[in-house]
Design an enzyme around this catalytic site. Sequence first.
Site, PDB file in Angstrom:
ATOM      1  N   HIS A 106      52.585  35.868  26.405  1.00  0.00           N
ATOM      2  CA  HIS A 106      52.488  35.860  27.857  1.00  0.00           C
ATOM      3  C   HIS A 106      51.069  36.144  28.342  1.00  0.00           C
ATOM      4  O   HIS A 106      50.327  36.889  27.701  1.00  0.00           O
ATOM      5  CB  HIS A 106      53.399  36.938  28.462  1.00  0.00           C
ATOM      6  CG  HIS A 106      54.823  36.818  28.055  1.00  0.00           C
ATOM      7  ND1 HIS A 106      55.607  37.911  27.783  1.00  0.00           N
ATOM      8  CD2 HIS A 106      55.617  35.736  27.873  1.00  0.00           C
ATOM      9  CE1 HIS A 106      56.832  37.507  27.463  1.00  0.00           C
ATOM     10  NE2 HIS A 106      56.859  36.190  27.509  1.00  0.00           N
ATOM     11  N   TYR A 165      53.126  50.282  28.505  1.00  0.00           N
ATOM     12  CA  TYR A 165      51.814  49.655  28.623  1.00  0.00           C
ATOM     13  C   TYR A 165      51.321  49.701  30.053  1.00  0.00           C
ATOM     14  O   TYR A 165      52.063  49.543  31.004  1.00  0.00           O
ATOM     15  CB  TYR A 165      51.775  48.244  28.038  1.00  0.00           C
ATOM     16  CG  TYR A 165      52.747  47.235  28.581  1.00  0.00           C
ATOM     17  CD1 TYR A 165      52.344  46.271  29.492  1.00  0.00           C
ATOM     18  CD2 TYR A 165      54.067  47.214  28.142  1.00  0.00           C
ATOM     19  CE1 TYR A 165      53.228  45.319  29.960  1.00  0.00           C
ATOM     20  CE2 TYR A 165      54.963  46.266  28.610  1.00  0.00           C
ATOM     21  CZ  TYR A 165      54.532  45.332  29.530  1.00  0.00           C
ATOM     22  OH  TYR A 165      55.416  44.402  30.005  1.00  0.00           O
TER      23      TYR A 165
END
Length: 194
Positions: free
Chosen positions: A65, A134
């Site tokens: 991605h 993240y």
Amino acid sequence: MESAMKIQTTKIPGVLLIDLKVFKDSRGSFLESYQRNRYKELGLDVEFVQDNHSHSVKNVLRGLHYQVKRPQGHLIYVIRGVIFDVGVDLRPGSPTFGQWQSFRLSDDQPQQLFMPAGIAHGFCVLSEEVDILYKCTDYFDPDDEGGLLWSDPSLKIDWPIREPIISERDSRFPVLEQISEARLPCLSENKSEK
């Protein structure tokens, strides 16, 4: 105060592997997972604007991605489990454009991985379950998302699982040679990362 971490460069410029320091005793353990001034002192001077938590089960493969007009840099940290993490350089003009690098990240070795804006990111799960935190340098925009096929034969990524569990969307991403320049990350418009 002595730094609680060490930053290692990798073969892809801007991709950094960060060793964290863990303090352990009979009660358990403690580590500092982020402290802006300390990261800045060690050369990682970026502003994070969004935190995400991803949970997956064994053999799940997510990726690859990226965002097109507002690319995100990521600071990735596994809090439970083990992943095989991959970054592919999609930055136009980069000396490592189209190259990939992999990392084994796990909860038993406290490390973080920083991938700058313009790197397509994916991972597969090697443990029964995994939880990943993240930080992102820009906001996620589903209308701006790009993708690169995880199994692109020109990349020859050596994924360690043979029958991954993949979303329908991820299985339809194009191979690198099918991605037009207009659909590559546009770094000149990314204001969140220096």
